[in-house]
Each structure stands twice: as C-alpha cells, then as structure tokens.
Design a protein around this motif. Structure first.
Motif, PDB file in Angstrom:
ATOM      1  N   ARG A  17     111.506 -40.004  51.035  1.00 17.57           N
ATOM      2  CA  ARG A  17     110.413 -40.744  50.412  1.00 17.57           C
ATOM      3  C   ARG A  17     109.130 -39.923  50.382  1.00 17.57           C
ATOM      4  O   ARG A  17     108.369 -39.981  49.409  1.00 17.57           O
ATOM      5  CB  ARG A  17     110.176 -42.058  51.154  1.00 17.57           C
ATOM      6  CG  ARG A  17     111.362 -43.010  51.123  1.00 17.57           C
ATOM      7  CD  ARG A  17     111.743 -43.369  49.705  1.00 17.57           C
ATOM      8  NE  ARG A  17     110.764 -44.254  49.098  1.00 17.57           N
ATOM      9  CZ  ARG A  17     110.623 -44.440  47.790  1.00 17.57           C
ATOM     10  NH1 ARG A  17     111.379 -43.757  46.945  1.00 17.57           N
ATOM     11  NH2 ARG A  17     109.718 -45.281  47.330  1.00 17.57           N
TER      12      ARG A  17
ATOM     13  N   ASP B  86     105.403 -41.740  43.884  1.00 13.53           N
ATOM     14  CA  ASP B  86     106.347 -42.821  43.626  1.00 13.53           C
ATOM     15  C   ASP B  86     106.296 -43.860  44.748  1.00 13.53           C
ATOM     16  O   ASP B  86     106.347 -45.066  44.497  1.00 13.53           O
ATOM     17  CB  ASP B  86     107.767 -42.256  43.500  1.00 13.53           C
ATOM     18  CG  ASP B  86     108.790 -43.336  43.209  1.00 13.53           C
ATOM     19  OD1 ASP B  86     108.704 -43.958  42.139  1.00 13.53           O
ATOM     20  OD2 ASP B  86     109.662 -43.570  44.064  1.00 13.53           O
TER      21      ASP B  86
ATOM     22  N   GLU C 113     105.190 -47.887  44.373  1.00 10.64           N
ATOM     23  CA  GLU C 113     106.025 -48.992  44.817  1.00 10.64           C
ATOM     24  C   GLU C 113     105.273 -49.928  45.756  1.00 10.64           C
ATOM     25  O   GLU C 113     105.383 -51.141  45.661  1.00 10.64           O
ATOM     26  CB  GLU C 113     107.283 -48.454  45.510  1.00 10.64           C
ATOM     27  CG  GLU C 113     108.306 -47.879  44.560  1.00 10.64           C
ATOM     28  CD  GLU C 113     109.648 -47.657  45.245  1.00 10.64           C
ATOM     29  OE1 GLU C 113     109.937 -48.363  46.226  1.00 10.64           O
ATOM     30  OE2 GLU C 113     110.390 -46.776  44.796  1.00 10.64           O
TER      31      GLU C 113
ATOM     32  N   SER D 242     102.761 -51.911  43.707  1.00 16.82           N
ATOM     33  CA  SER D 242     103.427 -52.922  42.881  1.00 16.82           C
ATOM     34  C   SER D 242     103.865 -54.115  43.715  1.00 16.82           C
ATOM     35  O   SER D 242     103.760 -55.266  43.265  1.00 16.82           O
ATOM     36  CB  SER D 242     104.627 -52.314  42.153  1.00 16.82           C
ATOM     37  OG  SER D 242     105.620 -51.887  43.069  1.00 16.82           O
ATOM     38  N   ASP D 243     104.352 -53.873  44.928  1.00 22.97           N
ATOM     39  CA  ASP D 243     104.722 -54.969  45.818  1.00 22.97           C
ATOM     40  C   ASP D 243     103.508 -55.814  46.178  1.00 22.97           C
ATOM     41  O   ASP D 243     103.572 -57.051  46.191  1.00 22.97           O
ATOM     42  CB  ASP D 243     105.377 -54.428  47.096  1.00 22.97           C
ATOM     43  CG  ASP D 243     106.794 -53.951  46.872  1.00 22.97           C
ATOM     44  OD1 ASP D 243     107.379 -54.309  45.832  1.00 22.97           O
ATOM     45  OD2 ASP D 243     107.315 -53.213  47.733  1.00 22.97           O
TER      46      ASP D 243
ATOM     47  N   GLU E  89     114.545 -50.080  52.383  1.00 22.63           N
ATOM     48  CA  GLU E  89     113.296 -49.717  51.716  1.00 22.63           C
ATOM     49  C   GLU E  89     112.163 -50.041  52.684  1.00 22.63           C
ATOM     50  O   GLU E  89     111.597 -51.137  52.667  1.00 22.63           O
ATOM     51  CB  GLU E  89     113.125 -50.475  50.401  1.00 22.63           C
ATOM     52  CG  GLU E  89     114.138 -50.103  49.337  1.00 22.63           C
ATOM     53  CD  GLU E  89     113.880 -50.804  48.014  1.00 22.63           C
ATOM     54  OE1 GLU E  89     112.936 -51.627  47.953  1.00 22.63           O
ATOM     55  OE2 GLU E  89     114.613 -50.530  47.053  1.00 22.63           O
TER      56      GLU E  89
ATOM     57  N   SER F  68     108.677 -51.776  52.135  1.00 22.78           N
ATOM     58  CA  SER F  68     108.529 -53.233  52.042  1.00 22.78           C
ATOM     59  C   SER F  68     107.937 -53.833  53.307  1.00 22.78           C
ATOM     60  O   SER F  68     107.489 -54.983  53.301  1.00 22.78           O
ATOM     61  CB  SER F  68     109.889 -53.884  51.763  1.00 22.78           C
ATOM     62  OG  SER F  68     110.393 -53.481  50.507  1.00 22.78           O
TER      63      SER F  68
END
Length: 261
Positions: A18, A24, A28, A31-32, A114, A117
């Motif tokens: 990651r 990227d 993410e 966006s979460d 992930e 999160s």
C-alpha cells in the motif's frame, strides 16, 4: 502463535504494498470519509423536517450512527470478501489457497484485508463524542469495557453473516451473489429498529441481526432501558453467528470441486 505470526507477516506485506502507491491509499481514505459524511448529512436532512423519529432525537440517531461505524470499520478491514464467488471459486484461486498448510478462511480474510478502513473507527468515535456531548452522556468506569465487548460483538455479527453468504458459493458456483444486496440491507442496522414494521424488525434482530451492530448496543449508552436485554445479547449473537459461519464454511470446503470441474 503460528497464526499470530502469520497475521503480522500478512500485515507487514500489505503495508509495503500500500505504501508503494501512497496517492491511491490517500484517495481511498478520503473517499471512505466522504461516504460516511454523506450518510451523516442524510440524517441531518431528515431531522431538518422533524424533531423526533419514532421517539428518537437527532443526536441519539447520530450517536447510533457513530457507534455503527466502529464495528463496521473492523469488519471492512478484515472481512472484505464481497467478491469471493467470482475471484476464488469461479476463477479458481481457491485451489491455490488449499495447497497451503493454513486454514483457508484465514488466508482469504488476510488476502482481502483493507487496513485503511480502520480510519472508520476514528470517524465513529468522533461522531459519538460529538453526539454524546450534546446528550450529556457520562461514561461509568466499566462502560469502556462494555463498549469494546459490544463493538467486537457487532463486528462478529457482520463477519458471520457475510462469511455464511460467501460459503454458499461452494454449492452454487455462481459468478454473481447476493453480497451487494446484503450490504444495502446491513445499512438498516444504523437506525432504530422501531421505525420499521414488525416483519423487518424481526428480520434485523433474529434472521439477519444487523440491529446488533448499531442500535441495540448503542441503546445501552443512551440509557434506553427497554433495549438493555438486546444490548447484552450483542456479544452472544455475534459469537453464535460467527461460529455458525465457520461451520458452514468448513462444510462448504469439503464440497469444493475445484476450478477444473
């Protein structure tokens, strides 16, 4: 100890991958956070037209939403198996999983984790802090322990339901699944169940117990005494559903026919 060691090795490899694509990763995470903000705005819009929702105030529902985000973040981080049917059964990657001397579900979970999160935990705690301050909630010395127990129970409820759904792939071999629909149904657990009719309330409590992820455990901290029995059932429902899903998974693995058949 072997599984603990493997867990940290998977985490280390995940972080290396990651961090190679930092932009990227940041996209993410943002966006979460935006997705969670949209859901919060929806609650605020609803309460722009009414003061109470089936006896629940705006701040109480915001508190429930904040609580819901914490176990959901744990679930999203470690049980991201929504594409299990297509990736592992139809495309045959489960054959690779079975060649390793480690439990198949453990591998699938860690391959699909992930960790970004987990930021949902921070968001949920912040939302709870905001709503709790407006509601003047004071935690007793033992309530942080109950909070952890309820959060883990709620995460296990989600995990148990979706592992059980993923296990159906061993019998159906279908490319599509009901996972997306179930994700949408799971969102009902972030609202008080008494705003729904009796059939939906029963389903969310005993069939697909998403209510034990948000409203039931958080009702304890909101001092909704009528919901206390359900609050304390949360860890037991979570453990029960999780054990059931593991049993179903193990039975499904025995019936797995391989990608070549």
């Amino acid at each position: 100890m072997f599984y603990v060691k493997m867990f940290f090795q998977y985490v280390a490899q995940y972080m290396k991958i990651r961090l190679q694509y930092r932009a990227d990763l940041i996209v993410e995470i943002v966006s979460d956070l935006l997705f969670q903000a949209v859901n919060l705005v929806f609650i605020l819009v609803v309460f722009g037209h009414t003061q109470l929702l089936s006896g629940w105030t705006r701040d109480e529902i915001i508190f429930i939403y904040g609580f819901f985000l914490v176990p959901f973040a744990l679930f999203s981080s470690f049980f991201n198996i929504w594409d299990f049917n297509d990736r592992y059964v139809v495309k045959g990657e489960f054959d690779r999983i079975l060649t390793r001397p480690i439990h198949s579900l453990f591998q699938v979970i860690l391959e699909r984790m992930e960790l970004e999160s987990l930021f949902g935990v921070i968001t949920g705690m912040a939302v709870m802090y905001y709503a709790g301050g407006r509601l003047d909630i004071n935690f007793e010395w033992y309530e942080p322990v109950l909070f952890i127990v309820f959060v883990l129970g709620g995460a296990l409820v989600y995990a148990g339901i979706f592992i059980a759904l993923a296990s159906i792939a061993f019998w159906s071999d279908a490319k599509t699944s009901i996972m997306p629909m179930m994700y949408n149904i799971g969102n009902y657990g972030r609202y008080p169940v008494d705003i729904y009719n009796s059939v939906i309330r029963f389903v969310l409590t005993w069939i697909l117990p998403f209510a034990f992820v948000g409203v039931y455990p958080s009702a304890f901290f909101l001092e909704k005494t009528e919901w206390y029995p359900y609050s304390f059932l949360t860890p037991f429902v979570g453990i029960g559903f999780f054990i059931f899903s593991i049993v179903l998974w193990n039975e499904g693995v025995k019936r797995y026919r391989g990608a070549g058949n």
